[in-house]
Design an enzyme around this catalytic site. Structure first.
Site, mmCIF file in Angstrom:
data_model
loop_
_atom_site.group_PDB
_atom_site.id
_atom_site.type_symbol
_atom_site.label_atom_id
_atom_site.label_comp_id
_atom_site.label_asym_id
_atom_site.label_seq_id
_atom_site.Cartn_x
_atom_site.Cartn_y
_atom_site.Cartn_z
ATOM 1 N N GLY A 172 -3.401 101.115 102.580
ATOM 2 C CA GLY A 172 -2.180 101.093 103.374
ATOM 3 C C GLY A 172 -2.431 101.539 104.798
ATOM 4 O O GLY A 172 -1.885 100.981 105.756
ATOM 5 N N HIS A 197 -3.485 99.429 98.373
ATOM 6 C CA HIS A 197 -3.446 100.668 97.591
ATOM 7 C C HIS A 197 -4.087 101.825 98.348
ATOM 8 O O HIS A 197 -5.138 101.663 98.971
ATOM 9 C CB HIS A 197 -4.182 100.451 96.264
ATOM 10 N N SER A 198 -3.441 102.986 98.305
ATOM 11 C CA SER A 198 -3.993 104.231 98.831
ATOM 12 C C SER A 198 -4.417 104.084 100.303
ATOM 13 O O SER A 198 -3.610 103.779 101.166
ATOM 14 C CB SER A 198 -5.162 104.680 97.951
ATOM 15 N N TYR A 199 -5.712 104.250 100.593
ATOM 16 C CA TYR A 199 -6.191 104.164 101.973
ATOM 17 C C TYR A 199 -6.045 102.744 102.522
ATOM 18 O O TYR A 199 -6.046 102.536 103.732
ATOM 19 C CB TYR A 199 -7.660 104.589 102.043
#
Length: 352
Positions: free
Chosen positions: A232, A228-230
């Site tokens: 990735g 999720h988010s960072y």
């Protein structure tokens, strides 16, 4: 009319300063006397003089709060929401009260999860494992050690009385500075320093460390990532550093509103090709779940998570994510690609 202690202290200081500003004889002696007066005022103790003890209840009832039928925290007697400034001009005490109540609410929520939501702790079935990475915890805070500097005044030619006066002024100045810092940030009562965790000083380092020490050494044949988010971005960095190992062990990757950028991170062509075939990014969007979302980057398919709220993208897209994983696992077994990669909305590199 009653006069507070603070008024009694500030009044002579104001008069003395006004007199000094006007000029007059022996100004130097009066300035010294004023400094001496200030050094005698213990500001820390003064601010605590009217502060109640930091002794708080250990139950919601003790705080006279309860949750209503809507799950809202309300005062038992007034029905009002939580009030931070319970006592005016006592910020430090209010903050400590707030923290004490927060600890009780945390325990209460855990109890609700088990009692009202019928959740319980269970062992994960044989042959299936879950690793939850914690890329946000990269350091710990510890109290900064006090460094005692040996005074060099003993070797000087200054009179002993003058050295003692300078040492006294230095100590009082530090005391006042520490007090003001404590008042400005009541939770930070001690000077702290950050100690970075070895080989885990950043989310990217943490991902590589967990891979090397746990995932790569596991017996799992099919590894799936939900990032999720960072997270990735951290996964892309993992691929850059461990490309061959990741390709041989990871079956599919589900990204949820990932902030990775294959160009800025300088991911090679082979990594970008692998991501187009084995990754999918469920992004925040008001479109229905799994609706194709166009992108300028040819890294991997992007579809709607069924919500425009960043923090809910993982939760809202879970049904599609597990379907994606199932298809990827079956495709690996039959040497076919996941159905998702063959959908009409898939972004092809040559189309950009």
């Amino acid at each position: 009319m009653s006069i507070s202690l603070r008024s009694l202290i500030l009044l002579p200081i104001w008069i003395s300063m006004a007199h000094i500003q006007q000029g007059g004889p022996d100004e130097k002696e009066k300035t010294t006397a004023l400094k001496d007066l200030l050094s005698r005022i213990d500001l820390d103790e003064l601010m605590k003089k009217d502060e109640p003890p930091l002794d708080f209840p250990d139950t919601l009832e003790g705080f006279e709060y309860a949750f209503n039928e809507k799950g809202q925290l309300r005062h038992i007697k007034t029905g009002e929401p939580f009030v931070f400034n319970y006592r005016e001009d006592l910020h430090r005490w209010n903050q400590k009260r707030y923290e004490a109540l927060g600890e009780i609410i945390t325990k209460y929520v855990y109890e609700l999860l088990e009692k009202d939501c019928n959740l319980k702790k269970i062992s994960i079935p044989e042959g299936y494992g879950v690793i939850v990475l914690n890329p946000n915890e990269n350091y710990i805070e510890v109290e900064k050690p006090k460094i005692h500097v040996q005074s060099s005044s003993d070797s000087s030619d200054e009179p002993a009385e003058k050295r003692e006066r300078k040492d006294k002024v230095s100590k009082e100045t530090k005391k006042r500075r520490d007090f003001y810092e404590k008042y400005r940030n009541p939770q930070r009562e001690k000077e702290m320093m950050q100690l970075y965790i070895r080989e885990n000083g950043s989310p990217e380092e943490h991902a590589v460390y967990v891979w090397d020490h746990f995932i790569a050494q596991s017996a799992a044949e099919n590894v799936f990532f939900v990032a999720h988010s960072y997270g990735g971005l951290a996964f892309v960095e993992l691929m850059i550093q461990r490309e061959a190992d990741v390709k041989s062990k990871v079956t599919a990757v589900a990204l949820t509103d990932s902030v990775h950028n294959v160009w800025h991170q300088e991911a090679g062509k082979t990594i970008r090709e692998w991501m187009r075939e084995n990754c999918c990014n469920w992004v925040s969007s008001s479109e229905p779940l799994d609706t194709s979302v166009e992108s300028m980057l040819p890294d991997c398919p992007r579809v709607s998570a069924g919500t425009d709220r960043h923090e809910l993208t993982s939760w809202k897209s879970f049904p599609s994510i597990f379907k994606f994983f199932t298809e990827a696992s079956e495709a690996k077994t039959s040497s076919l690609k996941p159905t998702l990669t063959r959908r009409s909305h898939r972004i092809k590199h040559e189309e950009l």
